[in-house]
Design an enzyme around this catalytic site. Structure first.
Site, mmCIF file in Angstrom:
data_model
loop_
_atom_site.group_PDB
_atom_site.id
_atom_site.type_symbol
_atom_site.label_atom_id
_atom_site.label_comp_id
_atom_site.label_asym_id
_atom_site.label_seq_id
_atom_site.Cartn_x
_atom_site.Cartn_y
_atom_site.Cartn_z
ATOM 1 N N LYS A 118 1.029 -1.259 -0.086
ATOM 2 C CA LYS A 118 -0.132 -0.078 0.082
ATOM 3 C C LYS A 118 0.782 1.376 0.039
ATOM 4 O O LYS A 118 0.352 2.392 -0.502
ATOM 5 C CB LYS A 118 -0.990 0.228 1.098
ATOM 6 C CG LYS A 118 -2.008 -1.250 1.578
ATOM 7 C CD LYS A 118 -2.902 -1.020 0.407
ATOM 8 C CE LYS A 118 -4.074 -2.248 0.479
ATOM 9 N NZ LYS A 118 -3.280 -3.513 0.602
HETATM 10 C C1 LIG Z 1 -3.857 -4.827 0.043
HETATM 11 C C2 LIG Z 1 -2.996 -5.842 -0.083
HETATM 12 C C3 LIG Z 1 -3.387 -6.894 -0.825
HETATM 13 C C4 LIG Z 1 -4.245 -6.925 -2.510
HETATM 14 O O1 LIG Z 1 -4.351 -5.998 -2.956
HETATM 15 P P1 LIG Z 1 -5.405 -5.424 -3.825
HETATM 16 O O2 LIG Z 1 -5.181 -4.076 -4.410
HETATM 17 O O3 LIG Z 1 -6.834 -5.116 -3.170
HETATM 18 O O4 LIG Z 1 -5.526 -6.524 -4.748
HETATM 19 C C5 LIG Z 1 -2.260 -7.997 -0.865
HETATM 20 N N1 LIG Z 1 -1.623 -8.236 0.005
HETATM 21 C C6 LIG Z 1 -1.312 -7.221 1.050
HETATM 22 C C7 LIG Z 1 -0.211 -7.421 2.061
HETATM 23 C C8 LIG Z 1 -1.883 -6.070 1.118
HETATM 24 O O5 LIG Z 1 -1.952 -5.205 1.709
#
Ligand SMILES: *Cc1c(COP(=O)(O)O)cnc(C)c1O
Length: 477
Positions: A118
Site C-alpha cells: 500500500k
Molecule cells: C492490499 C493488499 C493486497 C491486495 O491488493 P489489492 O489491490 O486489493 O488486490 C495483498 N496483499 C497485501 C499485503 C495487501 O496489503
C-alpha cells in the site's frame, strides 16, 4: 489526458486534479483515462535509461506525465523524488526484483515505511493531496476504518502534511502487536488513532454513518483514500514498468506477473500497463479462500459473497467479498460499453453478481488480456512459506506465499519469467510465520524502535455520534 466514468459515456470528461480528491464518479462508476497512452519501442528504450540513470522516482515521473496534464512537469518530478526515497524505502532501488528459482522472481513492493505494498501508492498520494489542497486553499479530513495495512500506510503517508488530518478507526484489541505499535506509535498532531469498542465491521459501519451525514461531511471536509482512487492505481503502474525493465534486456522480451489479489487494485495497474503496450505476457490473479475472482476467471461467473460467507484467513488483506476495482477491467473487456457496465455493477452486482460464461467476451479474456488465475488455502501458504524458507533461505509473508504457490502451479505452462509481487513483509504476520517455520520472524532494524514508543490512541464507544464529536473537536474550521 481526461478521465471518464465506467458508467456514463455522456458525462463531461474530467482532468486529473478534478478526480484526484474524488472517490466514485457522480454516477457511481469509477474513473479511467479516455484512452491509454501507447508505449513505443523508442519510449521503452528511453525508460530503461531513465531508470538506470535517474532511478525509480525519475521513471515514476515519466509514467505520471503521460496521464497528468494539469500539474507542471517539474512539480511532478519533485513529488516523485520526495515520495520514493531511500532510506524511507529501505532499498535504494525502491522496488528491487530478486530471482527465486526457475522462471520465478520476486518483485519487492514492501520496502516502504509500513512494510506493505500500500505504501507504493500512498506515499505518492500524500504528495499529490498536499500539493493540490494548497493550490485550492482547501483542507481534507480523511476518515477510514482499518484492520491492518491500509490505515497504517495512509497515516505514514499523511503524517505532518499541511491541511490534511487523518482519523483512523481500529477494532479494539483486534490488531496484531506489530500493527498496533506501528499506528499508535505515531505522534503527529494531524494523525488521530481511534480504538473503537467493537469489531472491524462496527468500525466500517461508523465510517459509513459519517459518510451518510452530508452536512457533517461538508462542514468537516471529510474524504477517503480508498482503493478505487485513480491516483493510487496510476502510482502502481510504475512498478510494473520498472520490474519489466529489471528482468529483461531487450524490448521484445515479455514477462508475466503473479499478483496476490483482493480488491483488484494491484493487478488492475498491471492490466493498464499491458494495455499501454508494456510487453506483459500473463497476468495471474492469485486469491486465497475468498476466491470470487478465481471463480470468475475460471468460469465467467462473478458471484459476490455476503460478509457471512467471507472467510477470515491468514492472508487477511485479501479477505474480500467483492473486488472494488474489478469494474474497471470489465469496462475495458466489454469494449468500454458504459451502459452494460452500469447494468452489471449498478444493478446485477447489488443483486448477487453476473455471469459472462456464455458471452464471447469471456472466452477472449486469456488471449486478449493475458488473465489467468489460481488460489491457495491456508495449508498451501504455510507449506509454501516453510518450503521456500528451507530450500532457498528466503522468508515470505502469507500474501506473497499465495502468489508464489499459484505461480509454481502454473510455471510449466508459462514460458516467460514470472514476477511474483511481494505485498508485505513477514514481520507483519508473525503468527502464521511461526506456524510455518517454528519461530517468529526477525523484526527488521528499522522497526525495532516503534515497538517501544509511547502509544497515542483515543478509546471511543461504538457510537457514530461520539466519533463525530471527536472529529469536530479535533478539526479546526
Ligand atoms: C492490499 C493488499 C493486497 C491486495 O491488493 P489489492 O489491490 O486489493 O488486490 C495483498 N496483499 C497485501 C499485503 C495487501 O496489503
Amino acid at each position: 489526458m481526461h478521465y471518464i466514468s465506467t458508467r456514463d459515456s455522456a458525462a463531461t470528461p474530467a482532468t486529473f486534479c478534478d478526480i484526484l480528491l474524488a472517490g466514485l464518479a457522480p454516477d457511481g462508476g469509477l474513473y479511467l483515462p479516455v484512452e491509454y497512452p501507447q508505449l513505443d519501442d523508442v519510449t521503452l528504450t528511453r525508460w530503461r535509461q531513465v531508470l538506470s540513470e535517474g532511478g525509480y522516482p525519475a521513471l515514476a515521473a515519466e509514467v505520471l506525465k503521460l496521464f497528468v496534464d494539469d500539474i507542471p512537469a517539474e512539480d511532478i518530478e519533485a513529488m516523485t523524488a520526495r515520495a520514493y526515497t531511500y532510506p524511507k524505502f529501505s532499498r535504494e532501488e525502491i522496488v528491487p526484483v530478486t530471482h527465486l528459482e526457475n522462471n520465478i522472481y520476486l518483485g519487492h513492493l514492501s520496502e516502504g515505511p509500513t512494510a506493505a505494498f500500500k505504501d507504493m501508492a500512498m506515499q505518492l498520494l500524500g504528495e499529490l493531496f498536499e500539493y493540490e489542497l494548497a493550490r485550492r486553499h482547501d483542507s481534507l479530513t480523511i476518515v477510514g476504518a482499518t484492520s491492518g495495512d491500509t490505515g497504517s500506510s495512509a497515516e505514514y503517508a499523511m503524517r505532518g502534511r499541511d491541511n490534511i488530518r487523518v482519523f483512523m478507526l481500529t477494532p479494539k484489541d483486534r490488531m496484531t502487536p506489530f500493527q498496533q505499535a506501528q499506528m499508535f506509535g505515531l505522534d503527529d498532531p494531524n494523525i488521530f488513532n481511534i480504538s473503537l469498542d467493537g469489531v472491524f465491521d462496527d468500525c466500517q459501519d461508523v465510517v459509513k454513518a459519517i459518510s451518510a451525514d452530508a452536512e457533517f461531511k461538508r462542514a468537516n471536509r471529510i474524504g477517503a483514500v480508498n482503493s478505487i482512487n485513480w491516483a493510487r492505481l496510476l502510482a502502481q503502474v510504475v512498478y510494473y514498468v520498472s520490474s519489466w525493465i529489471r528482468v529483461t534486456e531487450t524490448n521484445d522480451q515479455r514477462v508475466s506477473f503473479c499478483v496476490p489479489t483482493g480488491n483488484f487494485g494491484d493487478i488492475c495497474a498491471g492490466h493498464i500497463a499491458r494495455q499501454m503496450g508494456l510487453p506483459i505476457d500473463r497476468l495471474i490473479v492469485a486469491t486465497n479462500e475468498n476466491d470470487v475472482l478465481d471463480e470468475f476467471f475460471r468460469t465467467g461467473d462473478y458471484r459476490v459473497r455476503s460478509s457471512a460467507d467471507t472467510f477470515v484467513t491468514s492472508s487477511p488483506s485479501m479477505d474480500i467479498s467483492r473486488a472494488s476495482n474489478f469494474e474497471r477491467f470489465i469496462f475495458d473487456a466489454l469494449g468500454r460499453d458504459a451502459e452494460r457496465t452500469r447494468e452489471l455493477f449498478g444493478e446485477k452486482v447489488k443483486a448477487g453478481g453476473f455471469d459472462l460464461s456464455d458471452d464471447p467476451v469471456f472466452a477472449d479474456l486469456p488471449e486478449k488480456y493475458g488473465f489467468i488465475s489460481g488460489k491457495s488455502m491456508h495449508a498451501d501458504r504455510v507449506a509454501t512459506i516453510r518450503d521456500i524458507h528451507q530450500r532457498l533461505g528466503v522468508l515470505i509473508d502469507p500474501h506473497t506465499a499465495d502468489g508464489v504457490k499459484v505461480a509454481q502451479g502454473l510455471a510449466e505452462q508459462i514460458d516467460t519469467p514470472i514476477i511474483c509481487l511481494e505485498t508485505a513483509l513477514p514481520v507483519k504476520f508473525a503468527e502464521t510465520i511461526s506456524e510455518a517455520i517454528g519461530h517468529e520472524p526477525e523484526v527488521p532494524q528499522r522497526f525495532a524502535e516503534i515497538m517501544k514508543a509511547d502509544r497515542h490512541v483515543a478509546d471511543l464507544p461504538n457510537d457514530a455520534e461520539a466519533v463525530k464529536r471527536f472529529i469536530s473537536d479535533n478539526t479546526e474550521a
